[in-house]
Motif scaffolding. Structure first.
Motif, PDB file in Angstrom:
ATOM      1  N   ASN A  76      30.000   8.341  48.743  1.00  0.00           N
ATOM      2  CA  ASN A  76      29.602   9.681  48.336  1.00  0.00           C
ATOM      3  C   ASN A  76      29.130  10.428  49.578  1.00  0.00           C
ATOM      4  O   ASN A  76      27.960  10.373  49.947  1.00  0.00           O
ATOM      5  N   LEU A  77      30.059  11.104  50.253  1.00  0.00           N
ATOM      6  CA  LEU A  77      29.757  11.756  51.523  1.00  0.00           C
ATOM      7  C   LEU A  77      29.613  13.257  51.321  1.00  0.00           C
ATOM      8  O   LEU A  77      30.589  13.937  50.985  1.00  0.00           O
ATOM      9  N   LYS A  78      28.404  13.746  51.531  1.00  0.00           N
ATOM     10  CA  LYS A  78      28.112  15.173  51.402  1.00  0.00           C
ATOM     11  C   LYS A  78      27.046  15.566  52.421  1.00  0.00           C
ATOM     12  O   LYS A  78      26.217  14.727  52.802  1.00  0.00           O
ATOM     13  N   PRO A  79      27.020  16.828  52.848  1.00  0.00           N
ATOM     14  CA  PRO A  79      25.877  17.302  53.642  1.00  0.00           C
ATOM     15  C   PRO A  79      24.586  17.097  52.841  1.00  0.00           C
ATOM     16  O   PRO A  79      24.575  17.247  51.612  1.00  0.00           O
ATOM     17  N   PHE A  80      23.520  16.784  53.525  1.00  0.00           N
ATOM     18  CA  PHE A  80      22.265  16.461  52.845  1.00  0.00           C
ATOM     19  C   PHE A  80      21.805  17.595  51.927  1.00  0.00           C
ATOM     20  O   PHE A  80      21.309  17.348  50.819  1.00  0.00           O
ATOM     21  N   HIS A  81      21.994  18.851  52.346  1.00  0.00           N
ATOM     22  CA  HIS A  81      21.503  19.971  51.536  1.00  0.00           C
ATOM     23  C   HIS A  81      22.281  20.124  50.236  1.00  0.00           C
ATOM     24  O   HIS A  81      21.818  20.812  49.318  1.00  0.00           O
ATOM     25  N   ARG A  82      23.436  19.483  50.139  1.00  0.00           N
ATOM     26  CA  ARG A  82      24.227  19.556  48.909  1.00  0.00           C
ATOM     27  C   ARG A  82      24.002  18.358  47.989  1.00  0.00           C
ATOM     28  O   ARG A  82      24.489  18.339  46.853  1.00  0.00           O
ATOM     29  N   LYS A  84      22.201  16.118  45.377  1.00  0.00           N
ATOM     30  CA  LYS A  84      21.232  16.278  44.302  1.00  0.00           C
ATOM     31  C   LYS A  84      20.553  14.934  44.020  1.00  0.00           C
ATOM     32  O   LYS A  84      21.080  13.868  44.373  1.00  0.00           O
ATOM     33  N   PRO A  85      19.379  14.956  43.381  1.00  0.00           N
ATOM     34  CA  PRO A  85      18.769  13.684  42.984  1.00  0.00           C
ATOM     35  C   PRO A  85      19.720  12.796  42.190  1.00  0.00           C
ATOM     36  O   PRO A  85      19.688  11.569  42.323  1.00  0.00           O
ATOM     37  N   ALA A  86      20.596  13.405  41.399  1.00  0.00           N
ATOM     38  CA  ALA A  86      21.556  12.615  40.620  1.00  0.00           C
ATOM     39  C   ALA A  86      22.514  11.842  41.514  1.00  0.00           C
ATOM     40  O   ALA A  86      22.972  10.748  41.149  1.00  0.00           O
ATOM     41  N   ASP A  87      22.848  12.374  42.696  1.00  0.00           N
ATOM     42  CA  ASP A  87      23.728  11.664  43.630  1.00  0.00           C
ATOM     43  C   ASP A  87      23.055  10.392  44.125  1.00  0.00           C
ATOM     44  O   ASP A  87      23.671   9.319  44.161  1.00  0.00           O
ATOM     45  N   PHE A  88      21.802  10.505  44.523  1.00  0.00           N
ATOM     46  CA  PHE A  88      21.065   9.338  45.002  1.00  0.00           C
ATOM     47  C   PHE A  88      20.916   8.305  43.883  1.00  0.00           C
ATOM     48  O   PHE A  88      21.072   7.099  44.110  1.00  0.00           O
ATOM     49  N   LYS A  89      20.610   8.769  42.687  1.00  0.00           N
ATOM     50  CA  LYS A  89      20.446   7.855  41.560  1.00  0.00           C
ATOM     51  C   LYS A  89      21.751   7.141  41.225  1.00  0.00           C
ATOM     52  O   LYS A  89      21.758   5.939  40.939  1.00  0.00           O
ATOM     53  N   ALA A  90      22.867   7.877  41.256  1.00  0.00           N
ATOM     54  CA  ALA A  90      24.163   7.270  40.936  1.00  0.00           C
ATOM     55  C   ALA A  90      24.538   6.206  41.962  1.00  0.00           C
ATOM     56  O   ALA A  90      25.008   5.112  41.595  1.00  0.00           O
ATOM     57  N   ASP A  91      24.349   6.499  43.248  1.00  0.00           N
ATOM     58  CA  ASP A  91      24.656   5.508  44.276  1.00  0.00           C
ATOM     59  C   ASP A  91      23.752   4.290  44.161  1.00  0.00           C
ATOM     60  O   ASP A  91      24.190   3.149  44.346  1.00  0.00           O
ATOM     61  N   PHE A  92      22.483   4.516  43.835  1.00  0.00           N
ATOM     62  CA  PHE A  92      21.542   3.402  43.689  1.00  0.00           C
ATOM     63  C   PHE A  92      21.917   2.538  42.480  1.00  0.00           C
ATOM     64  O   PHE A  92      21.847   1.306  42.544  1.00  0.00           O
ATOM     65  N   GLU A  93      22.340   3.177  41.393  1.00  0.00           N
ATOM     66  CA  GLU A  93      22.708   2.428  40.195  1.00  0.00           C
ATOM     67  C   GLU A  93      23.882   1.498  40.460  1.00  0.00           C
ATOM     68  O   GLU A  93      23.860   0.323  40.091  1.00  0.00           O
ATOM     69  N   VAL A  94      24.927   2.025  41.095  1.00  0.00           N
ATOM     70  CA  VAL A  94      26.131   1.226  41.335  1.00  0.00           C
ATOM     71  C   VAL A  94      25.870   0.121  42.351  1.00  0.00           C
ATOM     72  O   VAL A  94      26.221  -1.041  42.131  1.00  0.00           O
ATOM     73  N   ASN A  95      25.253   0.477  43.465  1.00  0.00           N
ATOM     74  CA  ASN A  95      25.143  -0.460  44.584  1.00  0.00           C
ATOM     75  C   ASN A  95      23.977  -1.435  44.461  1.00  0.00           C
ATOM     76  O   ASN A  95      24.125  -2.613  44.827  1.00  0.00           O
ATOM     77  N   VAL A  96      22.851  -0.975  43.959  1.00  0.00           N
ATOM     78  CA  VAL A  96      21.650  -1.816  43.922  1.00  0.00           C
ATOM     79  C   VAL A  96      21.407  -2.381  42.523  1.00  0.00           C
ATOM     80  O   VAL A  96      21.382  -3.597  42.339  1.00  0.00           O
ATOM     81  N   MET A  97      21.244  -1.503  41.540  1.00  0.00           N
ATOM     82  CA  MET A  97      20.914  -1.988  40.205  1.00  0.00           C
ATOM     83  C   MET A  97      22.052  -2.796  39.597  1.00  0.00           C
ATOM     84  O   MET A  97      21.805  -3.740  38.843  1.00  0.00           O
ATOM     85  N   GLY A  98      23.294  -2.450  39.932  1.00  0.00           N
ATOM     86  CA  GLY A  98      24.407  -3.264  39.464  1.00  0.00           C
ATOM     87  C   GLY A  98      24.316  -4.686  39.982  1.00  0.00           C
ATOM     88  O   GLY A  98      24.542  -5.657  39.248  1.00  0.00           O
ATOM     89  N   ALA A  99      23.971  -4.824  41.264  1.00  0.00           N
ATOM     90  CA  ALA A  99      23.800  -6.161  41.839  1.00  0.00           C
ATOM     91  C   ALA A  99      22.614  -6.879  41.217  1.00  0.00           C
ATOM     92  O   ALA A  99      22.686  -8.073  40.887  1.00  0.00           O
ATOM     93  N   VAL A 100      21.509  -6.167  41.044  1.00  0.00           N
ATOM     94  CA  VAL A 100      20.316  -6.762  40.436  1.00  0.00           C
ATOM     95  C   VAL A 100      20.618  -7.245  39.020  1.00  0.00           C
ATOM     96  O   VAL A 100      20.303  -8.385  38.647  1.00  0.00           O
ATOM     97  N   ASN A 101      21.219  -6.366  38.213  1.00  0.00           N
ATOM     98  CA  ASN A 101      21.543  -6.735  36.832  1.00  0.00           C
ATOM     99  C   ASN A 101      22.415  -7.979  36.776  1.00  0.00           C
ATOM    100  O   ASN A 101      22.181  -8.904  35.989  1.00  0.00           O
TER     101      ASN A 101
END
Length: 233
Positions: A76-82, A84-101
């Motif tokens: 998910n490559l975007k300029p930082f100003h673009r 949204k909190p949802a972008d960070f949450k989505a990346d965290f869900e797939v990469n981190v929480m998916g592994a944890v689960n």
């Protein structure tokens, strides 16, 4: 003696290459993804439909597991100003929480093996600051922390290592490598002057899952064409 492995995200890209490699060397593989695609055609590979963000959605009918590779990821490559909190949450869900689960659900099966191994995936962008990578690098940085923490907690019974690739020619990176010009430009950013293949990463993942790496744990390994450590003059 054949081993029993679980490959999460085993239907495309690095996960599919790893599934094929393990199957070809005579191991038993359970491969999961949200869509079956090519993996259903592999003999000796059991396919399960599984969304890694579901903390209770994985049911595996095996007595034990010798290793697991968690392959899902995001670019998910975007300029930082673009972002949204949802972008960070989505990346965290797939990469981190998916592994944890996933790891929490299969940990009892891993503990039954004499030499179990967990392989996670980061990115070269964690160690090398890169523009437009704030969201995915944040998530993958958490993956590296998870790998090291689990390696300490689960030793000596279960080994945990992490691979940090640069860009690999997979469906996930298709938008970034969609033309010969884009592939050439990306290749030139690497000291080895080429983009990685899924097989390049699968070779290392297979090594980390197997007994050849029995004295390795808690490591983050850069399989990245030299990007993380070399500079061309």
């Amino acid at each position: 003696m054949s081993k029993q492995y679980l490959v999460i995200g085993g239907s495309s890209g690095i996960g599919l290459a790893l599934t094929k490699k393990l199957q070809q060397q005579g191991d038993k593989v359970v491969a999961t993804s949200r869509t079956a695609e090519e993996v259903e055609q592999l003999s000796g590979v059991d396919y399960l439909s599984y969304d890694a963000t579901d903390p209770e959605g994985l049911t595996i009918e095996v007595e034990s597991l010798d290793g697991i590779a968690y392959c899902p990821g995001s670019i998910n490559l975007k300029p930082f100003h673009r972002l949204k909190p949802a972008d960070f949450k989505a990346d965290f869900e797939v990469n981190v929480m998916g592994a944890v689960n996933t790891i929490q659900q299969v940990l009892p099966l891993l503990k039954k093996s004499a030499n179990a191994s967990i392989v996670l995936f980061s990115t070269v962008a964690v160690g090398q600051g890169m523009p437009f990578h704030a969201s995915v690098a944040s998530a993958k940085g958490a993956v590296e922390g998870l790998a090291r923490s689990l390696a300490a907690e689960l030793a000596p019974k279960i080994r945990v290592n992490c691979i940090a690739p640069s860009i690999v020619d997979t469906p996930l990176a298709e938008r970034l490598l969609s033309s010969p010009e884009k592939k050439e430009a990306s290749a030139k950013r690497h000291p080895l002057n080429k983009v990685g293949s899924p097989e390049d990463i699968a070779h290392m993942a297979s090594f980390l899952l197997g007994e050849e790496s029995h004295w390795m744990t808690g490591q983050v390994l850069g399989i990245d064409g030299g990007m993380s450590s070399l500079r061309l003059l």
